[in-house]
Design a protein around this motif. Structure first.
Motif, PDB file in Angstrom:
ATOM      1  N   THR A   1       8.572  23.353  58.136  1.00  0.00           N
ATOM      2  CA  THR A   1       7.909  22.622  59.214  1.00  0.00           C
ATOM      3  C   THR A   1       7.930  21.106  59.025  1.00  0.00           C
ATOM      4  O   THR A   1       7.659  20.365  59.964  1.00  0.00           O
ATOM      5  N   GLY A   2       8.203  20.641  57.801  1.00  0.00           N
ATOM      6  CA  GLY A   2       8.152  19.214  57.504  1.00  0.00           C
ATOM      7  C   GLY A   2       6.747  18.701  57.255  1.00  0.00           C
ATOM      8  O   GLY A   2       6.529  17.504  57.076  1.00  0.00           O
ATOM      9  N   GLU A   3       5.775  19.614  57.226  1.00  0.00           N
ATOM     10  CA  GLU A   3       4.396  19.199  56.948  1.00  0.00           C
ATOM     11  C   GLU A   3       4.272  18.835  55.469  1.00  0.00           C
ATOM     12  O   GLU A   3       4.813  19.526  54.603  1.00  0.00           O
ATOM     13  N   ILE A   4       3.545  17.752  55.226  1.00  0.00           N
ATOM     14  CA  ILE A   4       3.387  17.259  53.868  1.00  0.00           C
ATOM     15  C   ILE A   4       1.926  16.885  53.641  1.00  0.00           C
ATOM     16  O   ILE A   4       1.252  16.410  54.549  1.00  0.00           O
ATOM     17  N   ALA A   5       1.453  17.141  52.425  1.00  0.00           N
ATOM     18  CA  ALA A   5       0.074  16.802  52.070  1.00  0.00           C
ATOM     19  C   ALA A   5       0.056  16.311  50.633  1.00  0.00           C
ATOM     20  O   ALA A   5       0.892  16.698  49.819  1.00  0.00           O
ATOM     21  N   SER A   6      -0.914  15.450  50.359  1.00  0.00           N
ATOM     22  CA  SER A   6      -1.037  14.887  49.021  1.00  0.00           C
ATOM     23  C   SER A   6      -2.508  14.716  48.675  1.00  0.00           C
ATOM     24  O   SER A   6      -3.330  14.436  49.548  1.00  0.00           O
ATOM     25  N   LEU A   7      -2.817  14.867  47.395  1.00  0.00           N
ATOM     26  CA  LEU A   7      -4.180  14.709  46.894  1.00  0.00           C
ATOM     27  C   LEU A   7      -4.145  13.919  45.595  1.00  0.00           C
ATOM     28  O   LEU A   7      -3.386  14.250  44.683  1.00  0.00           O
ATOM     29  N   ALA A   8      -4.972  12.883  45.524  1.00  0.00           N
ATOM     30  CA  ALA A   8      -5.115  12.092  44.301  1.00  0.00           C
ATOM     31  C   ALA A   8      -6.600  11.971  43.984  1.00  0.00           C
ATOM     32  O   ALA A   8      -7.384  11.587  44.857  1.00  0.00           O
ATOM     33  N   LEU A   9      -6.968  12.316  42.766  1.00  0.00           N
ATOM     34  CA  LEU A   9      -8.343  12.083  42.335  1.00  0.00           C
ATOM     35  C   LEU A   9      -8.462  10.602  41.992  1.00  0.00           C
ATOM     36  O   LEU A   9      -7.673  10.065  41.210  1.00  0.00           O
ATOM     37  N   VAL A  10      -9.437   9.954  42.567  1.00  0.00           N
ATOM     38  CA  VAL A  10      -9.567   8.503  42.455  1.00  0.00           C
ATOM     39  C   VAL A  10      -9.821   8.072  41.012  1.00  0.00           C
ATOM     40  O   VAL A  10      -9.301   7.051  40.567  1.00  0.00           O
ATOM     41  N   LYS A  11     -10.563   8.860  40.262  1.00  0.00           N
ATOM     42  CA  LYS A  11     -10.825   8.501  38.859  1.00  0.00           C
ATOM     43  C   LYS A  11      -9.589   8.642  37.984  1.00  0.00           C
ATOM     44  O   LYS A  11      -9.613   8.278  36.819  1.00  0.00           O
ATOM     45  N   GLY A  12      -8.489   9.137  38.549  1.00  0.00           N
ATOM     46  CA  GLY A  12      -7.243   9.271  37.803  1.00  0.00           C
ATOM     47  C   GLY A  12      -6.434   7.983  37.746  1.00  0.00           C
ATOM     48  O   GLY A  12      -5.440   7.911  37.035  1.00  0.00           O
ATOM     49  N   PHE A  13      -6.841   6.947  38.479  1.00  0.00           N
ATOM     50  CA  PHE A  13      -6.119   5.676  38.448  1.00  0.00           C
ATOM     51  C   PHE A  13      -6.456   4.915  37.180  1.00  0.00           C
ATOM     52  O   PHE A  13      -7.623   4.764  36.822  1.00  0.00           O
ATOM     53  N   ARG A  14      -5.412   4.447  36.501  1.00  0.00           N
ATOM     54  CA  ARG A  14      -5.573   3.719  35.243  1.00  0.00           C
ATOM     55  C   ARG A  14      -5.084   2.287  35.410  1.00  0.00           C
ATOM     56  O   ARG A  14      -4.007   2.033  35.937  1.00  0.00           O
ATOM     57  N   PHE A  15      -5.905   1.368  34.931  1.00  0.00           N
ATOM     58  CA  PHE A  15      -5.604  -0.060  34.948  1.00  0.00           C
ATOM     59  C   PHE A  15      -5.299  -0.523  33.531  1.00  0.00           C
ATOM     60  O   PHE A  15      -5.696   0.132  32.559  1.00  0.00           O
ATOM     61  N   LYS A  16      -4.651  -1.668  33.390  1.00  0.00           N
ATOM     62  CA  LYS A  16      -4.410  -2.252  32.074  1.00  0.00           C
ATOM     63  C   LYS A  16      -5.720  -2.709  31.438  1.00  0.00           C
ATOM     64  O   LYS A  16      -5.898  -2.645  30.235  1.00  0.00           O
ATOM     65  N   VAL A  17      -6.631  -3.177  32.287  1.00  0.00           N
ATOM     66  CA  VAL A  17      -7.902  -3.711  31.813  1.00  0.00           C
ATOM     67  C   VAL A  17      -9.014  -2.711  32.147  1.00  0.00           C
ATOM     68  O   VAL A  17      -9.233  -2.386  33.311  1.00  0.00           O
ATOM     69  N   ALA A  18      -9.713  -2.238  31.117  1.00  0.00           N
ATOM     70  CA  ALA A  18     -10.753  -1.211  31.307  1.00  0.00           C
ATOM     71  C   ALA A  18     -11.868  -1.688  32.242  1.00  0.00           C
ATOM     72  O   ALA A  18     -12.379  -0.904  33.048  1.00  0.00           O
ATOM     73  N   LEU A  19     -12.233  -2.955  32.156  1.00  0.00           N
ATOM     74  CA  LEU A  19     -13.297  -3.480  33.010  1.00  0.00           C
ATOM     75  C   LEU A  19     -12.887  -3.435  34.481  1.00  0.00           C
ATOM     76  O   LEU A  19     -13.706  -3.140  35.354  1.00  0.00           O
ATOM     77  N   MET A  20     -11.619  -3.689  34.752  1.00  0.00           N
ATOM     78  CA  MET A  20     -11.119  -3.621  36.119  1.00  0.00           C
ATOM     79  C   MET A  20     -11.237  -2.182  36.652  1.00  0.00           C
ATOM     80  O   MET A  20     -11.617  -1.959  37.801  1.00  0.00           O
ATOM     81  N   GLU A  21     -10.911  -1.223  35.813  1.00  0.00           N
ATOM     82  CA  GLU A  21     -11.013   0.200  36.183  1.00  0.00           C
ATOM     83  C   GLU A  21     -12.466   0.571  36.482  1.00  0.00           C
ATOM     84  O   GLU A  21     -12.755   1.278  37.444  1.00  0.00           O
ATOM     85  N   GLU A  22     -13.369   0.057  35.664  1.00  0.00           N
ATOM     86  CA  GLU A  22     -14.798   0.324  35.870  1.00  0.00           C
ATOM     87  C   GLU A  22     -15.271  -0.263  37.205  1.00  0.00           C
ATOM     88  O   GLU A  22     -15.950   0.409  37.983  1.00  0.00           O
ATOM     89  N   HIS A  23     -14.901  -1.506  37.483  1.00  0.00           N
ATOM     90  CA  HIS A  23     -15.284  -2.138  38.749  1.00  0.00           C
ATOM     91  C   HIS A  23     -14.669  -1.402  39.940  1.00  0.00           C
ATOM     92  O   HIS A  23     -15.319  -1.226  40.973  1.00  0.00           O
ATOM     93  N   PHE A  24     -13.419  -0.984  39.802  1.00  0.00           N
ATOM     94  CA  PHE A  24     -12.735  -0.236  40.852  1.00  0.00           C
ATOM     95  C   PHE A  24     -13.526   1.031  41.206  1.00  0.00           C
ATOM     96  O   PHE A  24     -13.805   1.293  42.372  1.00  0.00           O
TER      97      PHE A  24
END
Length: 179
Positions: free
Chosen positions: A56-79
């Motif tokens: 059908t060409g149907e597409i779906a995606s799921l990302a858990l937001v807490k799975g995003f990793r930043f170089k700077v831990a403080l940036m990840e915390e603020h995000f």
């Protein structure tokens, strides 16, 4: 004997149904909201699920937001705490359809397909139309997409203190191999 045949038919039909959809559970989404001359605002999530129904060409995606990793831990915390509020909005989803998709037309040379869908993030849903480059390889069906969204479209407020250091325009890249 009839029970064995029935069980075999059920097992085969479940296998056949499962083969209808192609899945990736290790897709990668990278987003960047950097501004020139300031610290890089970039994160990557390497455990994104992408599902494609080739019929059908149907597409779906799921990302858990807490799975995003930043170089700077403080940036990840603020995000997670101040911007995306990941305890309240734990996931980002996309549901859409590829226009004129034919899995039989895929080759090793990437082909562009337009996808129309809806991205849900931070409790808001926004229509997205973008291009996905797809190709076939021994690993499966390769997908690559680049698009931009605005943080303000998802009611993500950028505090005035850092407004000059974080872009409202967020560049997003998706990379997945479906099997």
């Amino acid at each position: 004997m009839k029970k064995i045949i029935v069980i075999a038919i059920l097992a085969f039909s479940n296998w056949a149904i499962a083969q209808e959809k192609l899945v990736c559970k290790s897709g990668i989404i990278t987003f960047e909201a950097s501004v020139p001359s300031f610290e890089e605002v970039k994160a990557t999530n390497k455990s994104v699920t992408v599902v494609l129904n080739p019929a059908t060409g149907e597409i779906a995606s799921l990302a858990l937001v807490k799975g995003f990793r930043f170089k700077v831990a403080l940036m990840e915390e603020h995000f997670n705490e101040n911007y995306i509020e990941s305890d309240q909005y734990p996931k980002a989803t996309f549901k859409g359809k590829l226009e004129n998709f034919d899995s039989n037309s895929l080759t090793a040379t990437p082909k562009d397909f337009t996808v129309n869908g809806k991205l849900e993030l931070h409790g808001k849903t926004v229509a997205i139309k973008t291009v996905i480059k797809m190709s076939k390889s021994s690993a499966g069906i390769n997908m690559l997409s680049n698009f931009s969204v605005n943080a303000s479209d998802f009611n993500i407020a950028i505090p005035s203190v850092v407004k000059s250091k974080v872009s409202n325009k967020i560049n997003v890249q998706l990379n997945a191999v479906l099997k």
